[in-house]
Design an enzyme around this catalytic site. Sequence first.
Site: not given
Lengths: 157, 79
Positions: B16-19, B43
């Site tokens: 998920n954000c921000p990965f 995502d």
Amino acid sequence: MSEKKKRLAIIASQANITGAYPPLLLATTAAAMDYEVGIFFTFFGLNMLKKNKLNKIKITPAGETAMPMPIPQIVGVLPGMTSMATKMMKSWMKKANVAKLQELMDIAVESGVKLIACQMTMEVMKIKRKDLIDECVVGGAATFIEFASEADINLYI
Amino acid sequence: MMDYTITKTLDVKKLNCPFPILKTKKAINDIEIGEYLEVLATDPGSVSDFQAWCNSTSHELVESSQENGIFRYIIKKTK
């Protein structure tokens, strides 16, 4: 590259999980977008810079009216409720594969985010320099304002 | 028709954000200017995030597509 980097300046003033995530999420993302980033940790936000503290950050259910808890709001002030809400929140985040705060802090350090610890808060809360992680610098309001005055984005969280 | 060779593929599915963006930033450092990075993500927010990241870093988003819930981005390293 001689081109001037864009800059993001953040004031992190909260210690709840919901207040601790946004500064680190935005700082690491901005750094990945080639921004120069600085975070000024003040008041309860300073807890985030304490050694071995980041994984112990909690959420207090009392007052978090939007948090879906199977109990009435008033029960949130009882002993044990903060730890219960924290466990719930962490398990939701784990299921959603959200980064851990410590992981984000490590990336922030690695990508050169400037971490400024508020000197005044340290005095008020009796926090010593050695209580804080080595990677931060200690500074006052003027340090932040100087950095923020050149920033393209300024955030207070 | 593909007129490029992918140098490296980054799998950020389920992250998920921000990965996805953070890992893409790292991965782009591993390839040379002019080479292509492929990123696979799930995502849904990544669609606008990859466009924004490329606009901001000036790497070129050559392709952005979706198939069976998997988003695929091809990024050309420009600097």
